[in-house]
Design an enzyme around this catalytic site. Structure first.
Site, PDB file in Angstrom:
ATOM      1  N   LYS A 188      -6.975  -5.039  -3.565  1.00  0.00           N
ATOM      2  CA  LYS A 188      -7.945  -5.257  -2.040  1.00  0.00           C
ATOM      3  C   LYS A 188      -8.707  -4.353  -1.681  1.00  0.00           C
ATOM      4  O   LYS A 188      -8.461  -2.729  -2.310  1.00  0.00           O
ATOM      5  CB  LYS A 188      -6.942  -5.888  -1.073  1.00  0.00           C
ATOM      6  CG  LYS A 188      -6.080  -4.852  -0.655  1.00  0.00           C
ATOM      7  CD  LYS A 188      -4.872  -5.631   0.420  1.00  0.00           C
ATOM      8  CE  LYS A 188      -4.298  -3.941   1.215  1.00  0.00           C
ATOM      9  NZ  LYS A 188      -5.022  -3.647   1.623  1.00  0.00           N
ATOM     10  N   CYS A 198      -1.942  -2.329   7.606  1.00  0.00           N
ATOM     11  CA  CYS A 198      -2.016  -3.658   6.427  1.00  0.00           C
ATOM     12  C   CYS A 198      -1.065  -4.199   6.030  1.00  0.00           C
ATOM     13  O   CYS A 198      -0.852  -5.653   5.573  1.00  0.00           O
ATOM     14  CB  CYS A 198      -3.014  -2.854   5.366  1.00  0.00           C
ATOM     15  SG  CYS A 198      -4.114  -2.204   5.177  1.00  0.00           S
ATOM     16  N   ASP A 246       0.585  -1.009   0.000  1.00  0.00           N
ATOM     17  CA  ASP A 246       0.396  -0.051  -0.114  1.00  0.00           C
ATOM     18  C   ASP A 246       1.117   1.144   0.069  1.00  0.00           C
ATOM     19  O   ASP A 246       0.461   2.321   0.682  1.00  0.00           O
ATOM     20  CB  ASP A 246      -1.267   0.116   1.146  1.00  0.00           C
ATOM     21  CG  ASP A 246      -1.846  -1.018   1.016  1.00  0.00           C
ATOM     22  OD1 ASP A 246      -1.883  -1.904   0.442  1.00  0.00           O
ATOM     23  OD2 ASP A 246      -3.112  -1.502   2.331  1.00  0.00           O
TER      24      ASP A 246
END
Ligand code: VGL
Ligand code: ZN
Length: 216
Positions: free
Chosen positions: A117, A162, A19
């Site tokens: 995601k 994450c 991310d």
């Protein structure tokens, strides 16, 4: 560095870069403090790995994890969704918006897969492997197993969400799982980093510094 053995990444090893997107970088909608500090170590690490996978948070407008989807609720408050507890976030990483783009400062042209995601409107997904209902798979486990990887090294944003969940699920899937802490940065809201560290330690994730990885 001299006490502990150096890790030399090979064909059974994959670096998962989590991310590194504009909304998590300074000026972004959900900026992680000092988030841009991950870019240089990740670029250095990536040169030592033949195999690199990127994850990308990728929400539809009106996603269930957004505070704006819950009248009267504010970002960083906790709530309960159908699958359990959920932190509410500012709108971020909306599909197709500039904030959802991967940072152009990443210098990883040899990355082999980008796994998106959080695209299901009603389910969040911190983990690159399994959504927050803890049932719905992203397909990453099958991909990594079919590729024959045995060790998964995670770095990126944010350490306590994450990155931690991805590393925890990697361990749960049977990979040897490593979290590279100096190549990651945390949101650390309401003790979330300490909690995440307990969880990843309990899951058997090994915490390392990027100096443990032998540079290419
Ligand atoms: C993340 C909160 C919400 C992360 C993603 O990348 O750590 N955190 N969505
Ligand atoms: Zn998100």
């Amino acid at each position: 560095m001299t006490e502990q053995q150096q890790i030399r990444p090979g064909d059974a090893d994959v670096l998962v870069v989590v991310d590194v997107q504009y909304d998590f970088l300074p000026g972004g909608a959900l900026a992680v403090p000092d988030g841009d500090a991950v870019v240089a170590p990740i670029n250095r690490l990536a040169k030592a790995f033949r195999h690199v996978v990127l994850t990308q948070d990728w929400h539809p407008k009106g996603h269930a994890s957004f505070a704006s989807s819950h009248p009267g609720r504010k970002p960083f408050e906790a709530t309960e969704l159908a699958y359990g507890p959920q932190v509410l976030w500012p709108d971020h990483c909306i599909q197709g918006t500039p904030g959802a783009d991967l940072s152009r400062a990443l210098d990883i042209p040899h990355a082999q897969l980008v796994i998106r995601k959080g695209y299901n409107a009603d389910i969040d997904s911190y983990s690159g492997f399994k959504e927050a209902d803890r049932k719905t798979s992203t397909g990453l486990e099958g991909y990594l197993k079919e590729r024959g990887f045995r060790r998964v090294f995670c770095a990126g944003l944010a350490t306590d969400f994450c990155v931690a969940w991805t590393a925890i699920d990697a361990a749960g899937a049977g990979f040897e799982s490593y979290l590279i802490e100096d190549a990651s940065r945390a949101i650390d809201a309401g003790g979330s980093l300490a909690r995440a560290r307990r969880d990843w330690n309990a899951a058997g994730v090994r915490t390392i510094g990027s100096d443990r990885i032998r540079q290419a």
